[in-house]
Design an enzyme around this catalytic site. Structure first.
Site, PDB file in Angstrom:
ATOM      1  N   MET A 161      19.312  20.900   3.652  1.00  0.00           N
ATOM      2  CA  MET A 161      20.211  21.965   4.023  1.00  0.00           C
ATOM      3  C   MET A 161      21.092  22.287   2.820  1.00  0.00           C
ATOM      4  O   MET A 161      21.819  21.430   2.331  1.00  0.00           O
ATOM      5  CB  MET A 161      21.064  21.517   5.209  1.00  0.00           C
ATOM      6  CG  MET A 161      22.244  22.403   5.436  1.00  0.00           C
ATOM      7  SD  MET A 161      23.323  22.037   6.862  1.00  0.00           S
ATOM      8  CE  MET A 161      23.339  20.319   7.030  1.00  0.00           C
ATOM      9  N   PRO A 162      21.039  23.521   2.344  1.00  0.00           N
ATOM     10  CA  PRO A 162      21.914  23.900   1.235  1.00  0.00           C
ATOM     11  C   PRO A 162      23.355  24.088   1.705  1.00  0.00           C
ATOM     12  O   PRO A 162      23.602  24.622   2.787  1.00  0.00           O
ATOM     13  CB  PRO A 162      21.326  25.221   0.752  1.00  0.00           C
ATOM     14  CG  PRO A 162      20.525  25.743   1.883  1.00  0.00           C
ATOM     15  CD  PRO A 162      20.092  24.565   2.694  1.00  0.00           C
ATOM     16  N   VAL A 163      24.280  23.600   0.895  1.00  0.00           N
ATOM     17  CA  VAL A 163      25.700  23.833   1.126  1.00  0.00           C
ATOM     18  C   VAL A 163      26.213  24.599  -0.076  1.00  0.00           C
ATOM     19  O   VAL A 163      26.157  24.110  -1.206  1.00  0.00           O
ATOM     20  CB  VAL A 163      26.473  22.509   1.303  1.00  0.00           C
ATOM     21  CG1 VAL A 163      27.960  22.784   1.475  1.00  0.00           C
ATOM     22  CG2 VAL A 163      25.930  21.712   2.475  1.00  0.00           C
ATOM     23  N   PHE A 220      19.943  33.058  -1.836  1.00  0.00           N
ATOM     24  CA  PHE A 220      19.449  31.684  -1.953  1.00  0.00           C
ATOM     25  C   PHE A 220      18.021  31.591  -1.434  1.00  0.00           C
ATOM     26  O   PHE A 220      17.135  31.040  -2.095  1.00  0.00           O
ATOM     27  CB  PHE A 220      20.353  30.723  -1.175  1.00  0.00           C
ATOM     28  CG  PHE A 220      19.980  29.280  -1.336  1.00  0.00           C
ATOM     29  CD1 PHE A 220      20.584  28.502  -2.299  1.00  0.00           C
ATOM     30  CD2 PHE A 220      19.010  28.693  -0.533  1.00  0.00           C
ATOM     31  CE1 PHE A 220      20.232  27.172  -2.464  1.00  0.00           C
ATOM     32  CE2 PHE A 220      18.649  27.372  -0.685  1.00  0.00           C
ATOM     33  CZ  PHE A 220      19.261  26.602  -1.656  1.00  0.00           C
ATOM     34  N   VAL A 268      24.649  26.502   4.708  1.00  0.00           N
ATOM     35  CA  VAL A 268      26.071  26.465   5.044  1.00  0.00           C
ATOM     36  C   VAL A 268      26.822  27.105   3.885  1.00  0.00           C
ATOM     37  O   VAL A 268      26.632  26.716   2.734  1.00  0.00           O
ATOM     38  CB  VAL A 268      26.561  25.004   5.240  1.00  0.00           C
ATOM     39  CG1 VAL A 268      28.061  24.959   5.457  1.00  0.00           C
ATOM     40  CG2 VAL A 268      25.811  24.339   6.373  1.00  0.00           C
TER      41      VAL A 268
END
Length: 71
Positions: free
Chosen positions: A1-3, A31, A44
């Site tokens: 999960m990218p933050v 992204f 996120v």
């Protein structure tokens, strides 16, 4: 999960709710496009607005720098 953390100065009352939603959507889409769709549904985005009194360059707050530049 990218933050993805976005920090920006709080100007003239800060960004509106709508602007933050557009920014979050645009960053998520960018992204995903760069990483072949990965993270599109789980990204996120954290938007942190920083008061110009709490941000300094070269030992001077941004508020002071802007104040001095108006003189």
């Amino acid at each position: 999960m990218p933050v993805i953390n976005v920090k920006m100065t709080e100007e003239d009352g800060g960004a509106t709710k709508e602007q933050k939603e557009q920014l979050s959507k645009g960053i998520t889409e960018l992204f995903a496009s760069i990483f072949n769709g990965r993270g599109a549904s789980s990204a996120v985005v954290i938007i942190e607005e920083i008061n110009t009194d709490n941000y300094a360059i070269g030992g001077k707050t941004v508020s002071k720098i802007r104040e001095d530049s108006k003189s």
